[in-house]
Design an enzyme around this catalytic site. Sequence first.
Site, PDB file in Angstrom:
ATOM      1  N   VAL A  10       3.055 -16.013  -4.593  1.00  0.00           N
ATOM      2  CA  VAL A  10       2.223 -17.008  -5.240  1.00  0.00           C
ATOM      3  C   VAL A  10       2.810 -17.254  -6.523  1.00  0.00           C
ATOM      4  O   VAL A  10       3.169 -16.374  -7.426  1.00  0.00           O
ATOM      5  CB  VAL A  10       0.516 -16.288  -5.595  1.00  0.00           C
ATOM      6  CG1 VAL A  10      -0.187 -17.345  -6.331  1.00  0.00           C
ATOM      7  CG2 VAL A  10      -0.048 -16.094  -4.141  1.00  0.00           C
ATOM      8  N   TYR A  20     -17.186  30.854 -14.359  1.00  0.00           N
ATOM      9  CA  TYR A  20     -16.530  32.050 -14.689  1.00  0.00           C
ATOM     10  C   TYR A  20     -16.411  33.082 -13.433  1.00  0.00           C
ATOM     11  O   TYR A  20     -17.315  33.506 -12.994  1.00  0.00           O
ATOM     12  CB  TYR A  20     -16.977  32.831 -15.844  1.00  0.00           C
ATOM     13  CG  TYR A  20     -16.801  34.329 -15.710  1.00  0.00           C
ATOM     14  CD1 TYR A  20     -15.448  34.860 -15.867  1.00  0.00           C
ATOM     15  CD2 TYR A  20     -17.733  35.188 -16.029  1.00  0.00           C
ATOM     16  CE1 TYR A  20     -15.292  36.212 -15.798  1.00  0.00           C
ATOM     17  CE2 TYR A  20     -17.510  36.697 -16.169  1.00  0.00           C
ATOM     18  CZ  TYR A  20     -16.117  37.205 -16.108  1.00  0.00           C
ATOM     19  OH  TYR A  20     -15.960  38.483 -16.313  1.00  0.00           O
ATOM     20  N   CYS A  64       3.315   6.961  -6.912  1.00  0.00           N
ATOM     21  CA  CYS A  64       3.517   8.236  -7.645  1.00  0.00           C
ATOM     22  C   CYS A  64       4.082   9.292  -6.813  1.00  0.00           C
ATOM     23  O   CYS A  64       4.320  10.171  -7.371  1.00  0.00           O
ATOM     24  CB  CYS A  64       2.029   8.716  -8.037  1.00  0.00           C
ATOM     25  SG  CYS A  64       1.231   7.692  -9.079  1.00  0.00           S
ATOM     26  N   ASN A 123      -6.989   1.541  -7.695  1.00  0.00           N
ATOM     27  CA  ASN A 123      -7.929   1.698  -6.568  1.00  0.00           C
ATOM     28  C   ASN A 123      -9.490   1.576  -6.852  1.00  0.00           C
ATOM     29  O   ASN A 123     -10.200   0.913  -6.275  1.00  0.00           O
ATOM     30  CB  ASN A 123      -7.902   3.155  -6.153  1.00  0.00           C
ATOM     31  CG  ASN A 123      -6.523   3.203  -4.930  1.00  0.00           C
ATOM     32  OD1 ASN A 123      -6.365   3.029  -4.034  1.00  0.00           O
ATOM     33  ND2 ASN A 123      -5.414   3.791  -5.696  1.00  0.00           N
ATOM     34  N   SER A 175       0.842  -1.271  -0.024  1.00  0.00           N
ATOM     35  CA  SER A 175       0.070  -0.078   0.004  1.00  0.00           C
ATOM     36  C   SER A 175       0.845   1.224  -0.122  1.00  0.00           C
ATOM     37  O   SER A 175       0.708   2.092   0.829  1.00  0.00           O
ATOM     38  CB  SER A 175      -0.834  -0.145   1.300  1.00  0.00           C
ATOM     39  OG  SER A 175      -1.990   0.905   1.273  1.00  0.00           O
ATOM     40  N   ALA A 214       2.483   4.688  -2.127  1.00  0.00           N
ATOM     41  CA  ALA A 214       2.195   5.602  -3.137  1.00  0.00           C
ATOM     42  C   ALA A 214       3.323   5.582  -4.097  1.00  0.00           C
ATOM     43  O   ALA A 214       4.207   6.687  -3.800  1.00  0.00           O
ATOM     44  CB  ALA A 214       1.910   7.060  -2.420  1.00  0.00           C
TER      45      ALA A 214
END
Lengths: 492, 492
Positions: free
Chosen positions: A81, A466, A44, A344, A40, A42
């Site tokens: 595995v 805007y 990135c 995810n 788990s 990150a």
Amino acid sequence: MTDPFVVIGGDAAGLSAASKLKRERPDRDVIVFEKGTWVSYAQCGMPYYVKGEVDSLRDLLSLTPEAVADRGIDLRRRHEVVGVNVADRTVTVEGESGRFERPYGDLLVATGAHAVADPIAGSDLTGAFTIHSMDAAAALRAFLTPPSESDGGGDGDGGDGGDDGGRTAIPDVEYVDAERVERYAAMEPPTSAAIVGGGYVGVEMAEALSAHDLDVHLFQRPDRLLPEFGDAVGETVAATLADHDVDVRTGTEVERLAGTDRVEAVVTADERVPVDLALIGIGVRPNAGIVDGTPIERGASGAIATDEYGRTTADRVFAAGDCAEMRHAVTGEPDWVPLGLTANRAGRAIGNTVAGTPTPVGEIAGTAAVKAFEQECGRTGIIDHGRAREAGFDPVSETVTAGSRSGYYPGAAETTVTLTADRETGRLLGGSIVGTDRAAIRIDTLATALESDLTVPELERLDLAYAPPFSPVWDPVLVAAKVLNGRLPDAE
Amino acid sequence: MTDPFVVIGGDAAGLSAASKLKRERPDRDVIVFEKGTWVSYAQCGMPYYVKGEVDSLRDLLSLTPEAVADRGIDLRRRHEVVGVNVADRTVTVEGESGRFERPYGDLLVATGAHAVADPIAGSDLTGAFTIHSMDAAAALRAFLTPPSESDGGGDGDGGDGGDDGGRTAIPDVEYVDAERVERYAAMEPPTSAAIVGGGYVGVEMAEALSAHDLDVHLFQRPDRLLPEFGDAVGETVAATLADHDVDVRTGTEVERLAGTDRVEAVVTADERVPVDLALIGIGVRPNAGIVDGTPIERGASGAIATDEYGRTTADRVFAAGDCAEMRHAVTGEPDWVPLGLTANRAGRAIGNTVAGTPTPVGEIAGTAAVKAFEQECGRTGIIDHGRAREAGFDPVSETVTAGSRSGYYPGAAETTVTLTADRETGRLLGGSIVGTDRAAIRIDTLATALESDLTVPELERLDLAYAPPFSPVWDPVLVAAKVLNGRLPDAE
């Protein structure tokens, strides 16, 4: 233990699925086999850890092994595995105590991807890295950090503090590959680096390595950086990297890394560039070998074929994340785009499906964002005309540059948008964006539009926000739609 | 002159239509009657001019009268259209040289809106302003600017320079109401201000007046600021204004402004608060009286009824901009939401339609953004449950707060998203967002989703961009969709 949910791989897809199932069906046994020690994390975030903006490897962990256990998930690290038997519904596992079989009720293959380095001879030299594992990130940062900065000084406020007393303590997670980190920490820090590959990893690492005051040379075989982002983004990013003293060499193939034990140079057809660090970022491939010889089929990309619920061709076997194909929102065909949200999202959906609520994994649009120094880049869908034609479209594109805010408002910045559409139907196929002021996040508007099958005239008519500090009356995205609309046969 | 296109009103809608027609059909005569002196100005920029972030009124002009003329448009300023005769296809005009009739081939009513001030007794006192005209903005800035700062010192780098030599020269456009500006410039600058109304004008002006070191008291009759943005945004903005020393009084009705010639105090049921400036921002109403007594019908809102091409109930008569209704993207019913993009878009479409290419004006979603000091706020669609029920929906909402970037990446900021959906169909009806890091621009994702009729599960599955510097794996918008999805009857 009856009917367990077995997950192969303890990262985004695997742990999302395991956590979701456990939350929905606490009675169900959930076992996650992870061949490494990290779970788990990150991926990135690694460039920003290497750069030094993120203090600690620990910060990159979404969940610690302990937190996974607290969710009632039976997490087995250092368990690989090595076989799947779909007839018996078992997996074969190799752990520290040997090989064993394990039955599954439902199985999720979430084995991820691996960085490609083999085509570059010399990629096994000391000083050559891919940035696809936490251990590599830890070793690289140890290598980059001068001894004087590692004992408390230049390393931010030290995070948890405690074990921040020496250079080897930088990767402050107990199960990091300490031997490798210490070896790099003991070496003289590099002063020059070659980056091989100008995709998002290469571009992010150019920024990260520049922050350590290295002379950075970036070699990219294609003519453009970030080819998936289209020409306009690639050109802007190349100019920005050059502004930051990165030596950008597009259209240049690296033949090999030279050196005896350590990287000493990068060799191209024309030249030998001395460097003492090499970062290889030429792509990733799915870890899908585990299914070979089983009824679980791979798709044309080499990744595991899945349906809209993430199911493989074998009963009660799912696949998700970087090892799996997904359906592309524009082509409707299977495709392989390994990205974090996809993993995810698919994992979570599969957890739900296994829990008894069939939940589509969703489609992919290849939406991605990347930071290149001050430039914010985004892309989604199909921009490239060759790719669009292969998918049966007749592509037409326009690139426009418009202001990010009202022209009179301070901070307005040039924002370049490329849109590609199908000429006959006007359907939006893809787009990209680059600029320094809130540019990347605007790609989500285009991603939403193309996943909703909007045409360019429909895009042009969207009622977007805007306000002078944030957007001009006509947002750059709308300006691009207006201009492209004028090129369509039924132009309004 | 044959078959002229006559436009009533020389701002966003009118000049967009005139310009587009002239570009497509240069042979067609186009006449624009504007009752005032200002044309094509950025009303949304006025608070930033008053604040001082925008140097010159000139910067707020999208087009000068000369530029309009260069486009071949016959612009008649100080010409008020006082009657429309649809049977004869003529308009009655009052100009400096008297009253005359003018035939039209096609007619566009683009008369805009006006700020409401009447309900507040004392709104005609010196020192009381609405911020709906360039002359008012000029006078207010002259009032706020101390004499010592007006001759070149504190006024930025002076823009065009030239006529920047004295306090009266601040509004550097020759046709500004110089008498009014000079009167305010001669007065002692105010030290305290009341803002009556806590909508977007009130919130923006709180920031603008605070920049001049005034004690600012903001009075809002409803219990929340920015009620159209929903409770979460209103609460966050109220807290932020208070952090910046604005005295925010929600649930407080202003009975009147007190004073003999000049504003001296604001009077509520409980209190008399001394101030020497009052800014009234309690809303606007459409300028639609011109059509009364003609076959051109008004809608329930009081604005002029139009169809999907901006056509009124009279042949060859169009209406657009702040005086016209549009169809709402969520309800499919006519609605009146006067905003800048709507006016520009509808005007442009009508220009195209008159030129011979029927072009829909598009729908409105009420998408809006507002800056409140460091907070960026956005809203779109229908958030309010009462409003949703009126439109036949069974609303359900969730509000979540999530990070704007990956948690480990510097600069991540809390971002609060509210989503409202229809319980039975799961359709997204509206949403709002508030936060300090690229929050407002994210509203465009929601606007695109609801204009595309996406359901909340579909929104949750969108392939949005993820990159640590810009967005976490699950963007706040997706987190909100996930949570709201869990509340829906067919929750996945």
